[in-house]
Design an enzyme around this catalytic site. Structure first.
Site, PDB file in Angstrom:
ATOM      1  N   GLU A   1       0.675  -1.013   0.123  1.00 40.18           N
ATOM      2  CA  GLU A   1       0.138   0.210  -0.086  1.00 40.18           C
ATOM      3  C   GLU A   1       0.833   1.069  -0.301  1.00 40.18           C
ATOM      4  O   GLU A   1       0.532   2.639  -0.884  1.00 40.18           O
ATOM      5  CB  GLU A   1      -0.861  -0.196   0.980  1.00 40.18           C
ATOM      6  CG  GLU A   1      -2.175  -0.820   1.176  1.00 40.18           C
ATOM      7  CD  GLU A   1      -3.089  -1.001   2.245  1.00 40.18           C
ATOM      8  OE1 GLU A   1      -3.053   0.234   2.630  1.00 40.18           O
ATOM      9  OE2 GLU A   1      -3.880  -2.681   2.542  1.00 40.18           O
TER      10      GLU A   1
ATOM     11  N   ASP B   1      -2.472  -4.851   3.054  1.00 38.67           N
ATOM     12  CA  ASP B   1      -3.042  -4.952   4.038  1.00 38.67           C
ATOM     13  C   ASP B   1      -3.474  -6.276   5.270  1.00 38.67           C
ATOM     14  O   ASP B   1      -4.415  -6.112   3.429  1.00 38.67           O
ATOM     15  CB  ASP B   1      -3.277  -3.604   5.131  1.00 38.67           C
ATOM     16  CG  ASP B   1      -2.387  -2.491   5.422  1.00 38.67           C
ATOM     17  OD1 ASP B   1      -1.171  -3.055   5.767  1.00 38.67           O
ATOM     18  OD2 ASP B   1      -3.046  -0.910   5.864  1.00 38.67           O
TER      19      ASP B   1
ATOM     20  N   ASP C   1      -6.840  -6.533   5.976  1.00 36.61           N
ATOM     21  CA  ASP C   1      -8.205  -6.581   6.545  1.00 36.61           C
ATOM     22  C   ASP C   1      -8.886  -6.375   5.811  1.00 36.61           C
ATOM     23  O   ASP C   1      -7.834  -6.672   4.428  1.00 36.61           O
ATOM     24  CB  ASP C   1      -7.899  -5.587   7.863  1.00 36.61           C
ATOM     25  CG  ASP C   1      -7.177  -4.475   6.564  1.00 36.61           C
ATOM     26  OD1 ASP C   1      -7.118  -4.435   6.089  1.00 36.61           O
ATOM     27  OD2 ASP C   1      -7.408  -2.955   7.352  1.00 36.61           O
TER      28      ASP C   1
ATOM     29  N   GLU D   1      -9.780  -3.454   5.040  1.00 35.68           N
ATOM     30  CA  GLU D   1      -9.537  -2.606   3.751  1.00 35.68           C
ATOM     31  C   GLU D   1      -8.392  -3.411   2.047  1.00 35.68           C
ATOM     32  O   GLU D   1      -7.943  -2.972   1.099  1.00 35.68           O
ATOM     33  CB  GLU D   1      -9.251  -1.921   3.790  1.00 35.68           C
ATOM     34  CG  GLU D   1     -10.585  -0.732   4.786  1.00 35.68           C
ATOM     35  CD  GLU D   1     -11.250  -0.415   3.990  1.00 35.68           C
ATOM     36  OE1 GLU D   1     -11.452   0.654   3.035  1.00 35.68           O
ATOM     37  OE2 GLU D   1     -12.311  -0.612   4.361  1.00 35.68           O
TER      38      GLU D   1
ATOM     39  N   TYR E   1       0.617  -5.052  12.513  1.00 33.33           N
ATOM     40  CA  TYR E   1      -0.284  -4.766  12.414  1.00 33.33           C
ATOM     41  C   TYR E   1      -1.131  -3.155  13.513  1.00 33.33           C
ATOM     42  O   TYR E   1      -1.657  -4.314  14.358  1.00 33.33           O
ATOM     43  CB  TYR E   1      -1.335  -5.316  11.415  1.00 33.33           C
ATOM     44  CG  TYR E   1      -1.970  -4.357  10.200  1.00 33.33           C
ATOM     45  CD1 TYR E   1      -1.538  -3.526   9.372  1.00 33.33           C
ATOM     46  CD2 TYR E   1      -3.679  -4.799  10.934  1.00 33.33           C
ATOM     47  CE1 TYR E   1      -1.927  -2.790   9.196  1.00 33.33           C
ATOM     48  CE2 TYR E   1      -4.217  -4.117   9.706  1.00 33.33           C
ATOM     49  CZ  TYR E   1      -4.033  -3.332   8.457  1.00 33.33           C
ATOM     50  OH  TYR E   1      -4.519  -2.567   8.190  1.00 33.33           O
TER      51      TYR E   1
ATOM     52  N   ARG F   1      -3.959  -2.683  13.180  1.00 29.23           N
ATOM     53  CA  ARG F   1      -5.396  -2.516  12.950  1.00 29.23           C
ATOM     54  C   ARG F   1      -6.079  -3.442  12.988  1.00 29.23           C
ATOM     55  O   ARG F   1      -5.980  -4.538  12.603  1.00 29.23           O
ATOM     56  CB  ARG F   1      -6.460  -2.005  11.357  1.00 29.23           C
ATOM     57  CG  ARG F   1      -5.942  -0.559  11.329  1.00 29.23           C
ATOM     58  CD  ARG F   1      -6.097  -0.223  10.100  1.00 29.23           C
ATOM     59  NE  ARG F   1      -6.231   1.548   9.658  1.00 29.23           N
ATOM     60  CZ  ARG F   1      -4.947   2.191   9.621  1.00 29.23           C
ATOM     61  NH1 ARG F   1      -3.820   1.724   8.886  1.00 29.23           N
ATOM     62  NH2 ARG F   1      -4.935   3.645   8.928  1.00 29.23           N
TER      63      ARG F   1
ATOM     64  N   HIS G   1      -6.717 -11.553  13.875  1.00 32.39           N
ATOM     65  CA  HIS G   1      -5.386 -10.894  13.559  1.00 32.39           C
ATOM     66  C   HIS G   1      -3.827 -10.523  15.167  1.00 32.39           C
ATOM     67  O   HIS G   1      -5.275 -10.763  16.357  1.00 32.39           O
ATOM     68  CB  HIS G   1      -4.820  -9.471  12.968  1.00 32.39           C
ATOM     69  CG  HIS G   1      -5.720  -9.313  11.892  1.00 32.39           C
ATOM     70  ND1 HIS G   1      -6.528  -8.001  11.634  1.00 32.39           N
ATOM     71  CD2 HIS G   1      -6.329  -9.221  10.403  1.00 32.39           C
ATOM     72  CE1 HIS G   1      -6.741  -7.936  10.640  1.00 32.39           C
ATOM     73  NE2 HIS G   1      -6.634  -8.998   9.885  1.00 32.39           N
TER      74      HIS G   1
END
Length: 934
Positions: A8, A81, A83, A85, A304, A306, A351
């Site tokens: 990203e 990432d 997740d 998104e 990570y 989030r 996660h």
């Protein structure tokens, strides 16, 4: 033949590229490469929720670069990432590449890693997978829901409640929580109560204190002693007695360490302990995750950030346990690793918790490679993770009861002492919002309970006689519930299962950007605009701002991500009811809206007066009744006898008693007189916000109109505490700060169209939150100018005069500058790729002279300001010209946002259909005309 890896961010790409070497090419997508265009029709419910996606120049440029890199490549690894998104970004990249035909003969695989370390990246490459279709479906459903709520509900707001900004599926629920807490505070009525405490000494002479708990053989409730007379009688009864120890109860309790951080708990603790906002916390955590430079090597320091999970990888737990034993000793290490499970509602992908990637990178070891914010946040993450695997603390608690001879008057003393500190040796989680407030200088509530856990008691035994000392009776009043802080609001939203923790930071920021709430002394205060919007939504769309309904939708989204239900089925059920609710407001009159809001918010706008008189009586005509009114620019208070009585009052800019102290009919407050000219200085509200003004408009000796001196208030200035001195200082802007050590040019500070800024020559830099434009010094100014200079790329010198040729990052995109000549860069020419020759040619062909907008200056942009000032009573804040305007006409300032609702409201479906039909007819008419000519 190289493989291509897509991540990203550029920082992440740089770090991973070092790990993988020459066999791989790592490229960044710069986040989302496409999104739903912000216009009607991007999501079409009538076509089973088909969506139109649109990419901006940056997205197109990045995908084109990936496509070029894929020529001759065998594999494409999508490593965004881990997740929803991130999965969606990978899906968008794959879709755009496939449409370009760039994936022929290329194997596409998805890889994820929870930390940016060489071991984690290599493991991910060895274990690729396909894109997760249920996760993508959950993303599509969430995106469609948010779009449809925003683009369907917001126009209703604009039409029925002028002055409103927007509504959102989760944003509006968060705003409701803040507004309802404020209503609780306003409705709160304090209750009086008293406590009685005595000082005693043991036979050995050791002093301690005890509180009265039983009187006349009955246990006291909080409000049993509710006036001074009862308190004094109880005090006298204690003073008359002779007391001895009746019971001594000791017990040892264990306090377990908290779990390692999730996104939500990290935001909460960073707010309480460090004073960080949610946005600041997430930005800093992102930097620690993507990697920092340590002696020439880029190292990702945390996993990570989030995440809803509190579990940690086995190897991480083992490393932390080894560190605990080595650093603190075997007594601080539990016999078995601690296991944690998430208690949050709707916890999503499994996660890991937020933890250090390598426990050997202690805060002391990495501190010199981090800035102050990074260092503080990393230390918090590191200590929390390590403490989570340490031994429990053991605390000896002691409760002693004292009684008189009759055993009817009893006092109690409590205390505790830490027998074994355990994890408390490294980390304490006992600092709540009130403790953080005390650190920030905010007074504690009157009814705050004493912290008995830190009080120790002297040794005592049953039947020990005691010597009584002073007895005191203290008055207290109950306190209203505290306003939400960022930490407590995030915690409340997580408990209710509203939204995703990773989105909380942006939601809270949107509420502030829309001027629905302000953050004052770390607490959210709803503004009148926010309360009006909430009252409207609760009155007419109650279901869609209900916490239970919103949490239920989150549960359905989680079921979609788990592959349990179809996302279109969820959308159909939602849209059917939502569309009916929207259609039900078509015949809703604005007068009905006003009556409803006036009744709902009457106690807020017209609080009861101490003398018992009616707070709604008009002070101008004495016969009219004040009530809520709506104008084109928003709500205000007006008289019912309009137009005979033209009394109005803005919803804001209050004086001492909630009303303006002078010139109420004009919505202004006098602050005093200018020391130099003697002219009145007033605080006013215009269409562009709050501002101060010196004097009034008039005409000079030649009959020409004169314009009074004005200056806008910055967002962090409190109008209620603004005094004459600060108003005079605002009117004297721009002010000199000092001179640049290198060039000798003067550095000035001022307030422009886009807020407070500093200026050095042609270089401008906006101030950051927390910077005071009236007090900013040289050291801070040089720090900000260093950031501004980083946005400038020096290409070289111009062949004609040897003056520098630069490319600058501007609000409307990159532009070239040579002296006072500027030119926008074409969309297909990146700032980093432009050459001196290209830019010199561009300046010669399309260059135009840069004319700074200064007070009193002339120019096309400036000429419109007096007309606006005349019409609305306030001029827009001035702005320095730091860049050329874009080819299309750009909005002059924030007021353009206010015009948008009218435009959106005016475009009814029938009108839009007519416009589309007219547009479609043009080509046909042109062809017919051409044929006729032939």
């Amino acid at each position: 033949m190289t493989d291509v890896v897509v991540v990203e961010s550029p920082a992440k790409a740089k770090t991973i590229n070092k790990y993988l070497g020459g066999d791989f090419k790592v490229l960044a997508s710069f986040g989302h490469v496409r999104d739903l265009p912000p216009k009607d029709g991007s999501v079409r419910p009538d076509e089973d929720f088909a969506m139109d996606w649109e990419s901006e120049d940056r997205g197109e440029r990045q995908v084109n670069e990936i496509a070029r890199a894929l020529k001759g490549a065998k594999r494409l690894f999508l490593a965004t990432d881990p997740d929803r998104e991130g999965e969606a970004i990978s899906w968008h990249v794959q879709e755009m590449l496939a449409r370009r035909g760039a994936l022929k003969g290329v194997e596409v695989r998805r890889i994820t890693f929870n930390e940016i370390t060489k071991r984690a990246v290599q493991y991910a490459l060895a274990h690729p997978r396909d894109l997760d279709a249920p996760l993508i479906d959950a993303y599509l459903a969430r995106r469609a829901l948010d779009y449809l709520v925003g683009f369907t509900l917001s126009p209703v707001l604009w039409r029925k409640l002028p002055g409103s900004r927007s509504a959102g599926r989760v944003q509006s629920v968060a705003l409701r929580l803040i507004c309802e807490r404020e209503a609780e505070i306003e409705d709160f009525r304090a209750r009086e109560y008293w406590s009685v405490e005595g000082r005693f000494q043991t036979p050995q002479g050791a002093p301690f204190g005890a509180r009265l708990t039983h009187l006349d053989g009955r246990k006291l409730d909080q409000f049993d002693l509710n006036d001074e007379a009862k308190a004094m009688a109880a005090k006298a009864q204690v003073e008359a007695g002779t007391f001895a120890v009746t019971t001594v109860e000791k017990r040892r309790v264990k306090r377990n360490p908290p779990a390692p951080f999730t996104t939500s708990t990290l935001q909460q603790e960073a707010s309480r302990k460090l004073g960080f906002g949610a946005q600041q916390t997430m930005r800093t955590a992102q930097q620690l995750y993507e990697g920092v430079d340590m002696q020439g090597e880029t190292v990702g320091l945390i996993t990570y950030m989030r995440t809803d999970g509190v579990q940690m990888a086995r190897e991480a737990i083992a490393a932390i346990r080894d560190h605990v034993q080595e650093e603190f000793g075997a007594s601080y290490l539990p016999s078995a690793p601690r296991e944690y499970s998430s208690k949050a509602k709707n916890a999503q992908e499994a996660h890991e918790a937020v933890r250090p990637t390598d426990v050997a990178n202690t805060p002391e070891k990495v501190a010199r490679f981090l800035d102050d914010r990074q260092r503080k946040l990393y230390e918090l993450v590191w200590k929390r993770a390590v403490a989570s695997q340490m031994q429990s603390a053991e605390i000896d608690q002691t409760t002693v009861e004292l009684a008189d001879e009759s055993r009817k008057t009893i006092l109690r003393a409590t205390g505790s002492v830490i027998a074994f500190d355990g994890f408390l040796k490294l980390y304490r989680e006992d600092e709540d919002d009130r403790a953080a407030d005390a650190r920030a200088g905010i007074a504690a509530p009157d009814d705050a309970k004493p912290d008995d856990d830190t009080r120790t008691l002297p040794p005592m035994r049953e039947n020990d006689p005691l010597k009584r000392g002073e007895v005191t009776a203290s008055q207290h009043f109950t306190q209203p519930p505290p306003r939400f802080s960022e930490a407590s609001l995030v915690k409340k939203m997580e408990e209710l299962g509203i939204g995703r923790p990773s989105t909380y930071a942006s939601i809270l920021q949107v509420l502030q950007d829309r001027d629905y709430v302000t953050l004052d002394k770390r607490r959210f205060i709803p503004q009148d605009r926010g309360r009006l919007v909430t009252a409207f939504l609760v009155s007419f769309f109650e279901r869609y701002v209900d916490t239970g309904f919103t949490a239920g939708l989150e549960g359905q989204l989680d079921d979609i991500s788990g592959g349990k239900i179809d996302w279109r089925a969820v959308m159909r059920a939602f849209w059917e009811d939502f569309r009916k609710a929207i259609d039900a407001t078509k015949d809703l009159k604005i007068s009905d809206v006003i009556d409803t809001l006036d009744e709902e918010l009457g106690p807020h706008f017209f609080p009861a007066k101490a003398d018992g008189t009616d707070p709604r009586v008009c002070p101008a005509c004495s016969g009219g009744r004040l009530g809520l009114r709506l104008g084109r620019t928003g709500a205000f208070i007006g008289c019912s006898n309009y137009p005979e009585c033209r009394y109005t009052r803005p919803l804001a800019v209050p004086g001492a008693d909630g009303e303006n102290t002078t010139s109420l009919a004009e919505g202004q407050r006098e602050l005093g007189q200018d020391p130099a000219s003697g002219e009145a200085i007033t605080l006013r509200r215009g269409p562009y916000g709050l501002y101060v003004q010196q004097g009034e408009a008039g005409v000079d000796a030649k009959g020409k109109p004169t314009k009074p001196r004005r200056s806008s208030l910055t967002r962090d200035m409190d109008p209620e505490t603004l005094d004459l001195d600060r108003a005079v200082a605002l009117l004297s802007l721009p002010r000199p700060i000092g001179r640049d050590p290198e060039t000798g040019e003067e550095i000035t500070a001022g307030i422009g169209r886009f807020g407070p800024y500093i200026r050095l020559g042609t270089t401008y830099q906006s101030l950051e939150p927390g910077d005071d434009v009236l007090a900013l010094g040289m050291n801070r100014a040089m720090e900000l100018l260093a950031k501004a200079r980083a946005k400038v790329r020096l290409l070289g010198t111009h062949p004609k005069d040897g003056a520098p040729v630069e490319i600058r990052k501007g609000r409307f995109g990159p532009y070239a500058q040579h002296g006072k000549t500027v030119a926008n860069l074409p969309r297909n020419l990146a700032m980093e790729e432009a050459t001196l020759e290209q830019v010199v040619t561009l300046l010669a062909e399309k260059g135009k002279e840069l004319k700074p907008l200064v007070k009193g200056g002339k120019g096309k942009a400036k000429a419109k300001a007096p007309a606006k000032a005349k019409a609305n009573g306030a001029a827009p804040p001035e702005a320095p010209a730091t860049e050329p305007a874009p080819a299309r006409k750009a909005p002059a300032a924030k007021p353009a946002a206010k015009a948008a609702p009218k435009k959106a409201a005016a475009k009814a479906p029938a009108v839009k259909a007519a416009v589309r039909a007219k547009s479609a007819a043009k080509p046909a008419a042109a062809k017919a005309a051409a044929k006729g000519k032939a």
